[in-house]
Design a protein around this motif. Structure first.
Motif, PDB file in Angstrom:
ATOM      1  N   ILE A 256       0.843  -1.201   0.000  1.00 42.96           N
ATOM      2  CA  ILE A 256       0.000   0.000   0.000  1.00 42.96           C
ATOM      3  C   ILE A 256       0.875   1.247   0.000  1.00 42.96           C
ATOM      4  O   ILE A 256       1.927   1.262   0.621  1.00 42.96           O
ATOM      5  N   GLU A 257       0.429   2.274  -0.724  1.00 47.80           N
ATOM      6  CA  GLU A 257       1.035   3.601  -0.628  1.00 47.80           C
ATOM      7  C   GLU A 257      -0.049   4.622  -0.307  1.00 47.80           C
ATOM      8  O   GLU A 257      -1.181   4.493  -0.770  1.00 47.80           O
ATOM      9  N   ALA A 258       0.322   5.660   0.438  1.00 45.96           N
ATOM     10  CA  ALA A 258      -0.622   6.734   0.753  1.00 45.96           C
ATOM     11  C   ALA A 258      -0.566   7.807  -0.333  1.00 45.96           C
ATOM     12  O   ALA A 258       0.522   8.267  -0.696  1.00 45.96           O
ATOM     13  N   ASP A 302      -3.496  12.787  -6.761  1.00 42.97           N
ATOM     14  CA  ASP A 302      -2.376  13.686  -7.022  1.00 42.97           C
ATOM     15  C   ASP A 302      -1.150  12.923  -7.527  1.00 42.97           C
ATOM     16  O   ASP A 302      -0.192  13.535  -7.997  1.00 42.97           O
ATOM     17  N   MET A 303      -1.166  11.586  -7.389  1.00 39.86           N
ATOM     18  CA  MET A 303      -0.198  10.709  -8.069  1.00 39.86           C
ATOM     19  C   MET A 303       1.221  10.753  -7.532  1.00 39.86           C
ATOM     20  O   MET A 303       2.168  10.483  -8.266  1.00 39.86           O
ATOM     21  N   TYR A 304       1.390  11.119  -6.290  1.00 35.93           N
ATOM     22  CA  TYR A 304       2.691  10.885  -5.651  1.00 35.93           C
ATOM     23  C   TYR A 304       2.444  10.693  -4.164  1.00 35.93           C
ATOM     24  O   TYR A 304       1.461  11.194  -3.626  1.00 35.93           O
ATOM     25  N   ASN A 305       3.328   9.946  -3.503  1.00 34.28           N
ATOM     26  CA  ASN A 305       3.142   9.632  -2.082  1.00 34.28           C
ATOM     27  C   ASN A 305       2.868  10.901  -1.292  1.00 34.28           C
ATOM     28  O   ASN A 305       3.596  11.885  -1.430  1.00 34.28           O
ATOM     29  N   ASN A 306       1.849  10.854  -0.465  1.00 31.12           N
ATOM     30  CA  ASN A 306       1.359  12.093   0.103  1.00 31.12           C
ATOM     31  C   ASN A 306       0.575  11.827   1.384  1.00 31.12           C
ATOM     32  O   ASN A 306      -0.378  11.055   1.382  1.00 31.12           O
ATOM     33  N   TYR A 307       0.991  12.439   2.474  1.00 32.34           N
ATOM     34  CA  TYR A 307       0.232  12.356   3.728  1.00 32.34           C
ATOM     35  C   TYR A 307      -0.385  13.703   4.103  1.00 32.34           C
ATOM     36  O   TYR A 307      -0.837  13.877   5.228  1.00 32.34           O
ATOM     37  N   ALA A 308      -0.349  14.671   3.200  1.00 31.02           N
ATOM     38  CA  ALA A 308      -0.934  15.982   3.492  1.00 31.02           C
ATOM     39  C   ALA A 308      -2.401  15.962   3.052  1.00 31.02           C
ATOM     40  O   ALA A 308      -2.688  15.580   1.932  1.00 31.02           O
ATOM     41  N   ARG A 310      -4.357  17.792   1.716  1.00 33.16           N
ATOM     42  CA  ARG A 310      -4.698  18.871   0.805  1.00 33.16           C
ATOM     43  C   ARG A 310      -4.085  18.522  -0.543  1.00 33.16           C
ATOM     44  O   ARG A 310      -3.134  17.751  -0.623  1.00 33.16           O
ATOM     45  N   MET A 312      -2.852  19.513  -4.753  1.00 33.49           N
ATOM     46  CA  MET A 312      -2.038  20.447  -5.527  1.00 33.49           C
ATOM     47  C   MET A 312      -2.785  20.912  -6.776  1.00 33.49           C
ATOM     48  O   MET A 312      -3.717  20.258  -7.242  1.00 33.49           O
ATOM     49  N   PRO A 314      -2.158  21.085 -10.171  1.00 34.60           N
ATOM     50  CA  PRO A 314      -2.323  20.397 -11.462  1.00 34.60           C
ATOM     51  C   PRO A 314      -3.597  19.546 -11.545  1.00 34.60           C
ATOM     52  O   PRO A 314      -4.273  19.531 -12.574  1.00 34.60           O
ATOM     53  N   TRP A 419       2.527  -0.943 -10.645  1.00 37.00           N
ATOM     54  CA  TRP A 419       2.866   0.421 -10.993  1.00 37.00           C
ATOM     55  C   TRP A 419       1.643   1.287 -11.250  1.00 37.00           C
ATOM     56  O   TRP A 419       1.748   2.361 -11.808  1.00 37.00           O
TER      57      TRP A 419
END
Lengths: 421, 99
Positions: A256-258, A302-308, A310, A312, A314, A419
């Protein structure tokens, strides 16, 4: 605490609305419970409710690090549907939709389930074939679904872009009449109140900071910001932070990824859209109108690992390009709010409800985009797993070891998916 | 909008880049055990905080780079060309020099 009813509303109305009690208690945590559920989102609260209701396990605590509804349960686009076609998902989401249909009555709390139907547009002959195939698989599984042609869609939703200038012509749609929306906060509060009435302790502002293990390595309790709490069984339902908690608990890394997923709501407008619309295949976009009038919509990760919590710009840009392609009539509407939720993106896009390698610890995670609609069935199946140590038939496909064995539930059918996200 | 300092082109908008995931994953030899391949393909640390990750300057120089970014604050503390093995593949398959 009494039941909510029309009579109660009249009675309270005549007495100045002074008799309403709080919907659930605010207890101090006990030193020991029969079962603990970590995570007070919809899934955790539903799990506690069904542990108490279906399995008679009432000495249960739900531990929430923040407040109820502060996570993904309050950060979604409220869509409920069961148009899935891969075994493992199909039966699970239909099981969920069947619970949704009577959830307000069962919880004695109006979750505002609105079966307004979902229309998934297609824009090419290949898209039509894919929609027909999905619908056929759904119907073979006893799920409602209809293929709509262009004229039928024009009649049902007259203000989409059907013009010659449309970048993507609408050729038709896959329609699930029983799909719809529900009010996300009410789902949380309804499960919390119903679980509380059955004796479940809901403990907010109580973050799990560690796990207690016995000599054999089995999980026997948790350390929290409000002290040590022991339990016979521990269920973890913390989508968004599953990998963090699993590693803390000694389960190890998860597949899993966030990632952050954004959602948007416009200012309120007059009734404008009677269905949930999804723009599929080209772009990724889904929209419905809330009862307050706001257009509620979302798109891709948003397509990148992210724990915020909120998003972006794009993706804000991409999503609004989709708005203009599908419903140019909204071009002058103002965006009221947007927010981001942290998704547990599993490596095949499907969830996990399973025992963990640590004895006494159970996992409910990997909900990707699909967590809200799954809430009741997730709780039902997770409670069954915790109580009986065996999976519920409707959730039996959602196993942790499917990645190891190559038996992935790849709903998008896009090939190898490690992927994907 | 992330602003990514491409080691080849300078600071550019995130929308010029594609994301490539966790850069700390080491793929094992082709004849390695299933367990090793399973861990490399599917399991992730997924850290909350500093993260070493791959990005590709797809709408720029098309180079893969390794970026140090915080997954909570989005602060970027470094960027460098991707690892030599990766550069080797790019050179072999796409004749791209990564010097």
């Amino acid at each position: 605490m009494g039941r909510y009813s029309a009579w109660e509303i009249i009675k309270q109305g005549l007495t100045g609305n002074k008799g309403w009690e709080r919907a659930w208690r605010d207890p101090e945590p006990k030193a020991r419970y029969d079962a603990i559920v970590v995570g007070g989102g919809g899934h955790g609260l539903a799990t506690a409710y069904y542990l108490a209701k279906e399995h008679g396990i009432r000495n249960v605590a739900v531990l929430e690090k923040g407040w109820l509804g502060g996570g993904n349960a309050g950060r979604n686009t409220t869509i409920v549907r069961s148009n899935y076609m891969i075994p493992g998902n199909t039966e699970f989401y239909e099981f969920s939709l069947k619970i949704w249909e009577n959830l307000s009555q069962d919880l004695n709390y109006n979750v505002m389930m609105s079966q307004r139907g979902q229309i998934v547009l297609f824009h090419s002959p290949a898209g039509r074939d894919a929609a027909a195939r999905r619908l056929n698989i759904m119907r073979l599984n006893g799920i409602d679904g209809e293929l709509l042609d262009r004229e039928q869609v024009m009649k049902m939703v007259p203000h989409l872009d059907y013009s010659e200038n449309a970048r993507f012509h609408i050729l038709g749609a896959a329609y699930q009449p029983r799909a719809g929306t529900a009010r996300h906060d009410a789902v949380n509060w309804g499960f919390a109140r119903a679980a509380d009435q059955l004796g479940v302790d809901i403990i907010q502002n109580c973050e799990v900071t560690g796990f207690l293990h016995d000599a054999t390595g089995a999980a026997i309790g948790v350390q929290t910001t409000r002290g040590e709490i022991r339990a016979g069984k521990i269920g973890v339902a913390v989508a968004g932070h599953s990998n963090r908690v699993a590693q803390m608990a000694g389960v190890g890394r998860l597949p899993i990824e966030a990632h952050a997923l954004q959602a948007f709501v416009s200012e309120a407008v007059k009734p404008h859209l009677d269905y949930v619309i999804a723009f599929g295949g080209i772009g990724h976009f889904y929209i419905s109108q809330s009862d307050k009038g706001g257009m509620v919509y979302g798109g891709d990760l948003d397509m990148y690992n992210n724990y915020a919590q909120r998003g972006m710009l794009p993706v804000v840009h991409d999503v609004h390009e989709c708005v203009m392609q599908v419903m140019p009539s909204l071009g002058r509407a103002r965006l009221l709010r947007s927010w981001g939720g942290i998704m547990d993106m599993s490596m095949d896009g499907s969830p996990i409800i399973d025992k963990s390698p640590v004895e006494g610890l159970y996992l409910n995670c990997g909900w990707c985009y699909g967590g809200f609609k799954a809430t009741p069935a997730s709780g039902f199946c997770f409670a069954h797993l915790i109580a009986k140590d065996e999976p519920h038939p409707a959730g039996a496909g959602l196993r942790l070891d499917r990645f190891r064995h190559g038996a992935m539930i790849d709903e998008k059918g896009a090939g190898a998916t490690a992927w994907h996200h | 909008m992330l602003r990514i300092p491409c080691p080849y082109c300078g600071v550019r908008d995130q929308s010029e880049f594609d994301y490539g995931g966790d850069a700390t994953v080491n793929y094992p030899a082709l004849d390695a055990s299933e367990q090793e391949w399973f861990e490399a393909v599917y399991l992730r640390d997924d850290p909350k905080g500093p993260h070493t990750e791959l990005w590709r300057h797809a709408r720029g120089c098309r180079m893969w780079i390794i970026v140090e970014r915080n997954t909570v604050t989005h602060e970027i503390t470094g960027a460098r060309p991707a690892n030599p093995a990766h550069a080797e593949v790019l050179k072999r398959d796409f004749e791209l020099e990564t010097t």
